[in-house]
Design a protein around this motif. Sequence first.
Motif, PDB file in Angstrom:
ATOM      1  N   THR A  90       0.811  -1.229   0.000  1.00  0.00           N
ATOM      2  CA  THR A  90       0.000   0.000   0.000  1.00  0.00           C
ATOM      3  C   THR A  90       0.838   1.271   0.000  1.00  0.00           C
ATOM      4  O   THR A  90       0.283   2.359   0.037  1.00  0.00           O
ATOM      5  CB  THR A  90      -0.928   0.036   1.234  1.00  0.00           C
ATOM      6  N   VAL A  91       2.163   1.134  -0.028  1.00  0.00           N
ATOM      7  CA  VAL A  91       3.037   2.307  -0.013  1.00  0.00           C
ATOM      8  C   VAL A  91       3.948   2.274  -1.238  1.00  0.00           C
ATOM      9  O   VAL A  91       4.260   1.214  -1.768  1.00  0.00           O
ATOM     10  CB  VAL A  91       3.898   2.382   1.263  1.00  0.00           C
ATOM     11  N   ASP A  92       4.364   3.434  -1.662  1.00  0.00           N
ATOM     12  CA  ASP A  92       5.350   3.550  -2.735  1.00  0.00           C
ATOM     13  C   ASP A  92       6.696   3.119  -2.166  1.00  0.00           C
ATOM     14  O   ASP A  92       7.164   3.713  -1.182  1.00  0.00           O
ATOM     15  CB  ASP A  92       5.394   4.995  -3.217  1.00  0.00           C
ATOM     16  N   PRO A  93       7.354   2.103  -2.734  1.00  0.00           N
ATOM     17  CA  PRO A  93       8.642   1.663  -2.198  1.00  0.00           C
ATOM     18  C   PRO A  93       9.695   2.773  -2.125  1.00  0.00           C
ATOM     19  O   PRO A  93      10.578   2.726  -1.268  1.00  0.00           O
ATOM     20  CB  PRO A  93       9.073   0.564  -3.165  1.00  0.00           C
ATOM     21  N   ASP A  94       9.592   3.769  -2.986  1.00  0.00           N
ATOM     22  CA  ASP A  94      10.547   4.877  -2.943  1.00  0.00           C
ATOM     23  C   ASP A  94      10.288   5.817  -1.759  1.00  0.00           C
ATOM     24  O   ASP A  94      11.142   6.625  -1.409  1.00  0.00           O
ATOM     25  CB  ASP A  94      10.503   5.678  -4.244  1.00  0.00           C
ATOM     26  N   GLU A  95       9.109   5.738  -1.165  1.00  0.00           N
ATOM     27  CA  GLU A  95       8.720   6.636  -0.074  1.00  0.00           C
ATOM     28  C   GLU A  95       8.486   5.897   1.245  1.00  0.00           C
ATOM     29  O   GLU A  95       8.181   6.519   2.263  1.00  0.00           O
ATOM     30  CB  GLU A  95       7.413   7.358  -0.445  1.00  0.00           C
ATOM     31  N   ALA A  96       8.593   4.577   1.249  1.00  0.00           N
ATOM     32  CA  ALA A  96       8.222   3.777   2.418  1.00  0.00           C
ATOM     33  C   ALA A  96       9.146   4.023   3.601  1.00  0.00           C
ATOM     34  O   ALA A  96      10.340   4.246   3.443  1.00  0.00           O
ATOM     35  CB  ALA A  96       8.233   2.294   2.056  1.00  0.00           C
ATOM     36  N   ALA A  97       8.545   3.969   4.767  1.00  0.00           N
ATOM     37  CA  ALA A  97       9.275   4.055   6.033  1.00  0.00           C
ATOM     38  C   ALA A  97       9.042   2.744   6.791  1.00  0.00           C
ATOM     39  O   ALA A  97       8.057   2.050   6.527  1.00  0.00           O
ATOM     40  CB  ALA A  97       8.752   5.229   6.853  1.00  0.00           C
ATOM     41  N   PRO A  98       9.920   2.387   7.731  1.00  0.00           N
ATOM     42  CA  PRO A  98       9.702   1.149   8.492  1.00  0.00           C
ATOM     43  C   PRO A  98       8.314   1.073   9.127  1.00  0.00           C
ATOM     44  O   PRO A  98       7.717   0.001   9.182  1.00  0.00           O
ATOM     45  CB  PRO A  98      10.803   1.180   9.550  1.00  0.00           C
ATOM     46  N   SER A  99       7.783   2.198   9.565  1.00  0.00           N
ATOM     47  CA  SER A  99       6.463   2.195  10.216  1.00  0.00           C
ATOM     48  C   SER A  99       5.328   1.828   9.262  1.00  0.00           C
ATOM     49  O   SER A  99       4.225   1.546   9.708  1.00  0.00           O
ATOM     50  CB  SER A  99       6.190   3.555  10.860  1.00  0.00           C
ATOM     51  N   ASP A 100       5.603   1.833   7.953  1.00  0.00           N
ATOM     52  CA  ASP A 100       4.604   1.418   6.962  1.00  0.00           C
ATOM     53  C   ASP A 100       4.526  -0.097   6.828  1.00  0.00           C
ATOM     54  O   ASP A 100       3.642  -0.612   6.148  1.00  0.00           O
ATOM     55  CB  ASP A 100       4.940   1.993   5.581  1.00  0.00           C
ATOM     56  N   LEU A 101       5.479  -0.808   7.413  1.00  0.00           N
ATOM     57  CA  LEU A 101       5.612  -2.246   7.190  1.00  0.00           C
ATOM     58  C   LEU A 101       5.266  -3.050   8.435  1.00  0.00           C
ATOM     59  O   LEU A 101       5.530  -2.622   9.553  1.00  0.00           O
ATOM     60  CB  LEU A 101       7.049  -2.569   6.757  1.00  0.00           C
ATOM     61  N   LEU A 102       4.709  -4.222   8.195  1.00  0.00           N
ATOM     62  CA  LEU A 102       4.475  -5.171   9.279  1.00  0.00           C
ATOM     63  C   LEU A 102       5.819  -5.714   9.768  1.00  0.00           C
ATOM     64  O   LEU A 102       6.021  -5.946  10.955  1.00  0.00           O
ATOM     65  CB  LEU A 102       3.580  -6.313   8.788  1.00  0.00           C
ATOM     66  N   GLY A 103       6.763  -5.884   8.831  1.00  0.00           N
ATOM     67  CA  GLY A 103       8.090  -6.366   9.179  1.00  0.00           C
ATOM     68  C   GLY A 103       9.057  -6.179   8.028  1.00  0.00           C
ATOM     69  O   GLY A 103       8.652  -5.960   6.891  1.00  0.00           O
ATOM     70  N   TRP A 104      10.361  -6.255   8.333  1.00  0.00           N
ATOM     71  CA  TRP A 104      11.396  -6.165   7.307  1.00  0.00           C
ATOM     72  C   TRP A 104      12.695  -6.755   7.844  1.00  0.00           C
ATOM     73  O   TRP A 104      12.863  -6.924   9.051  1.00  0.00           O
ATOM     74  CB  TRP A 104      11.621  -4.728   6.839  1.00  0.00           C
ATOM     75  N   ALA A 105      13.603  -7.066   6.914  1.00  0.00           N
ATOM     76  CA  ALA A 105      14.938  -7.548   7.290  1.00  0.00           C
ATOM     77  C   ALA A 105      15.883  -7.358   6.114  1.00  0.00           C
ATOM     78  O   ALA A 105      15.452  -7.263   4.961  1.00  0.00           O
ATOM     79  CB  ALA A 105      14.898  -9.016   7.684  1.00  0.00           C
ATOM     80  N   LEU A 106      17.151  -7.309   6.424  1.00  0.00           N
ATOM     81  CA  LEU A 106      18.194  -7.428   5.415  1.00  0.00           C
ATOM     82  C   LEU A 106      18.622  -8.884   5.449  1.00  0.00           C
ATOM     83  O   LEU A 106      18.745  -9.483   6.519  1.00  0.00           O
ATOM     84  CB  LEU A 106      19.362  -6.498   5.716  1.00  0.00           C
ATOM     85  N   PHE A 107      18.839  -9.470   4.277  1.00  0.00           N
ATOM     86  CA  PHE A 107      19.197 -10.880   4.239  1.00  0.00           C
ATOM     87  C   PHE A 107      20.383 -11.105   3.315  1.00  0.00           C
ATOM     88  O   PHE A 107      20.579 -10.384   2.349  1.00  0.00           O
ATOM     89  CB  PHE A 107      17.999 -11.738   3.815  1.00  0.00           C
ATOM     90  N   GLY A 108      21.168 -12.116   3.652  1.00  0.00           N
ATOM     91  CA  GLY A 108      22.321 -12.474   2.844  1.00  0.00           C
ATOM     92  C   GLY A 108      23.531 -12.772   3.702  1.00  0.00           C
ATOM     93  O   GLY A 108      23.481 -12.678   4.934  1.00  0.00           O
ATOM     94  N   PRO A 109      24.655 -13.100   3.057  1.00  0.00           N
ATOM     95  CA  PRO A 109      25.867 -13.473   3.794  1.00  0.00           C
ATOM     96  C   PRO A 109      26.371 -12.379   4.738  1.00  0.00           C
ATOM     97  O   PRO A 109      26.911 -12.682   5.802  1.00  0.00           O
ATOM     98  CB  PRO A 109      26.892 -13.753   2.694  1.00  0.00           C
ATOM     99  N   SER A 110      26.194 -11.115   4.375  1.00  0.00           N
ATOM    100  CA  SER A 110      26.653 -10.023   5.248  1.00  0.00           C
ATOM    101  C   SER A 110      25.910 -10.000   6.580  1.00  0.00           C
ATOM    102  O   SER A 110      26.390  -9.429   7.554  1.00  0.00           O
ATOM    103  CB  SER A 110      26.466  -8.663   4.571  1.00  0.00           C
ATOM    104  N   HIS A 111      24.750 -10.598   6.616  1.00  0.00           N
ATOM    105  CA  HIS A 111      23.942 -10.624   7.841  1.00  0.00           C
ATOM    106  C   HIS A 111      23.913 -12.011   8.481  1.00  0.00           C
ATOM    107  O   HIS A 111      23.126 -12.244   9.406  1.00  0.00           O
ATOM    108  CB  HIS A 111      22.540 -10.094   7.553  1.00  0.00           C
ATOM    109  N   ASN A 112      24.736 -12.905   7.957  1.00  0.00           N
ATOM    110  CA  ASN A 112      24.885 -14.246   8.528  1.00  0.00           C
ATOM    111  C   ASN A 112      23.553 -14.961   8.735  1.00  0.00           C
ATOM    112  O   ASN A 112      23.349 -15.633   9.746  1.00  0.00           O
ATOM    113  CB  ASN A 112      25.646 -14.192   9.865  1.00  0.00           C
ATOM    114  N   ASN A 113      22.628 -14.803   7.767  1.00  0.00           N
ATOM    115  CA  ASN A 113      21.342 -15.472   7.958  1.00  0.00           C
ATOM    116  C   ASN A 113      20.973 -16.438   6.828  1.00  0.00           C
ATOM    117  O   ASN A 113      19.836 -16.882   6.749  1.00  0.00           O
ATOM    118  CB  ASN A 113      20.220 -14.462   8.223  1.00  0.00           C
ATOM    119  N   VAL A 114      21.948 -16.789   5.973  1.00  0.00           N
ATOM    120  CA  VAL A 114      21.697 -17.827   4.972  1.00  0.00           C
ATOM    121  C   VAL A 114      21.527 -19.148   5.716  1.00  0.00           C
ATOM    122  O   VAL A 114      22.327 -19.507   6.568  1.00  0.00           O
ATOM    123  CB  VAL A 114      22.842 -17.907   3.942  1.00  0.00           C
ATOM    124  N   GLY A 115      20.431 -19.853   5.420  1.00  0.00           N
ATOM    125  CA  GLY A 115      20.116 -21.107   6.094  1.00  0.00           C
ATOM    126  C   GLY A 115      19.301 -20.938   7.357  1.00  0.00           C
ATOM    127  O   GLY A 115      18.952 -21.922   7.995  1.00  0.00           O
TER     128      GLY A 115
END
Length: 147
Positions: free
Chosen positions: A58-83
């Motif tokens: 319901t929000v423009d991704p270019d304008e979204a703020a964390p408070s617009d989201l139910l949840g979010w995360a960064l994922f990948g090897p830099s965040h040690n969360n593969v698997g």
Amino acid sequence: MPLAFGSNRVIGNTQETDRDFLTITLAPGQQLGSLFLENYVGEDGASFIGMQAGSFLTVDPDEAAPSDLLGWALFGPSHNNVGLDILPEMGDNFGIVGFVPPLPSGMYTFWIQQLGPPTDYTFNFVVVPAPSGAAVLAGMGALAMIR
């Protein structure tokens, strides 16, 4: 996309300004128990995933703020969360509406994005049965008997 009980793998690719959107449907009696990042291949060590309840973002991704989201995360090897299951982190990140897994039945839209070089990812949406009212009452009764 309606999900079945058990494993539901989603394989995708995103790059630069590309955004992937995925809407899942959890039928009555289903819960999203976990969201495993099974694979990540890309030069950039992290990508973004966000989520809102409902059938579309319901929000423009270019304008979204964390408070617009139910949840979010960064994922990948830099965040040690593969698997690993990233659903708890998504529900507990700063500035969000927030949730505690499992997610109940309903529709949820996921936004996946990479601002750098091409990235391939595989997520496993693991659907589990929701406790029935009778099972919850039986559990409460057993607990009362133990006390």
